[in-house]
Motif scaffolding. Sequence first.
Motif, mmCIF file in Angstrom:
data_model
loop_
_atom_site.group_PDB
_atom_site.id
_atom_site.type_symbol
_atom_site.label_atom_id
_atom_site.label_comp_id
_atom_site.label_asym_id
_atom_site.label_seq_id
_atom_site.Cartn_x
_atom_site.Cartn_y
_atom_site.Cartn_z
ATOM 1 N N ARG A 292 3.481 -0.743 0.497
ATOM 2 C CA ARG A 292 3.163 -0.208 1.784
ATOM 3 C C ARG A 292 4.202 1.606 1.511
ATOM 4 N NH1 ARG A 292 0.857 -4.155 3.814
ATOM 5 N NH2 ARG A 292 0.311 -3.447 5.236
ATOM 6 N N HIS A 302 -0.648 1.338 3.952
ATOM 7 C CA HIS A 302 -0.933 1.312 3.186
ATOM 8 C C HIS A 302 -2.243 2.560 2.284
ATOM 9 C CE1 HIS A 302 -3.831 -1.614 1.585
ATOM 10 N NE2 HIS A 302 -3.213 -2.581 3.561
ATOM 11 N N SER A 309 3.116 3.482 -1.706
ATOM 12 C CA SER A 309 2.681 2.103 -1.543
ATOM 13 C C SER A 309 2.225 1.942 -2.851
ATOM 14 C CB SER A 309 0.845 2.215 -0.634
ATOM 15 O OG SER A 309 0.444 2.625 -1.596
#
Length: 366
Positions: A292, A302, A309
Amino acid sequence: MRGWRAWLFAAMTVGLTAGAKAAENDARVVLVMTDGMRWQEIFRGADESLLTKERYYNGRSVDELKTKYLAATPDERRQKLMPFLWSTFIPQGQIYGDRDAGSEASVTNGFNFSYPGYNETLTGHGDSRIDSNDDKPNPNLTVLAWVAKQPGFQGKVAAFGAWHVIANVVNPEMCMACMVNAGYDPVAMSPMTREMKILNDVKANSPRGWEDEAYDAPVFESAMEYIRIKKPRVIFLSLGETDEWAHAGNYGEYLEASHRVDGYLKRMWETLQAMPEYKGKTTMIFMVDHGRGSAPEEWKSHGQKVPESKSIFMGFTGHGVPAVGVEKNVAPVTQSQAAATLAKYLGLDWDAAEKQAGKPIDAAVK
Ligand SMILES: [Zn+2]
């Protein structure tokens, strides 16, 4: 022995050796994934700047969570958040993805969201066709489906997912001999047990916080009950709350969900080590489908628009894993290496069968 009988015996012996290595060693693997948990919490523990009452059910007190998860150093904080991981799993195994220690682990599929990440994990390669989380059958053969066809593994592969789409990621059509259960679907098992019936009822009759994702607890307990009765050799357990609470901006519950996952790892590991079928011959893998973004906002999200991410963690412990602890200043590893690494613990060669698959992480296998 002479003549045709000697020939037949020799032919049978040759035929046996191919699968014999895998069948003889009786190795077992558990792959546990918790959707979208960040490497930051794994290696640094709770982020104090995010632990506010606005980020815990929009105004609930976080005093207890602060006592539970905050501490002076990242070292203490991570041990409070994931005590089993740091006391047992990592010391007896190894983990990749601690950027503070010079270790990179990342997704290669370019999407940084769930279906592409589960596909990459289970097949060993990204696939540009899998560009959404739509609930469609995976066109690719997974390592689970392939293992289930190898000698000694028929009927011995099980997959449990909190997220409904996990069933289609594994694709039961391609994995006929696999047990696949996901989302709110009841577990079908023969013989059926009283415990499993209760778990099916709990799952069916609980509020549906998310349309396509059950809470982790009944999914985990169902997997444990299935293990108790059926003793599969390969278990895939995919949990989902970490991703859902983070998307909701509920950092307090995201921490709680992560802490529960640690408890699940502990219970599963201790249960398996108390069963003769698993004791001393089981490898546990713990990883994620994607990472994320960072505090204060992007941690909730994300995907392609959040390049960081792509950063994940990958942990290995138990049978066949050199005890290294946190991998430091090592070459980067990728999610695409997980499938072949998993197969190697079983004495099987997935990257020979699937040419697109990443190679096993050599340092993770004795
Ligand atoms: Zn997500």
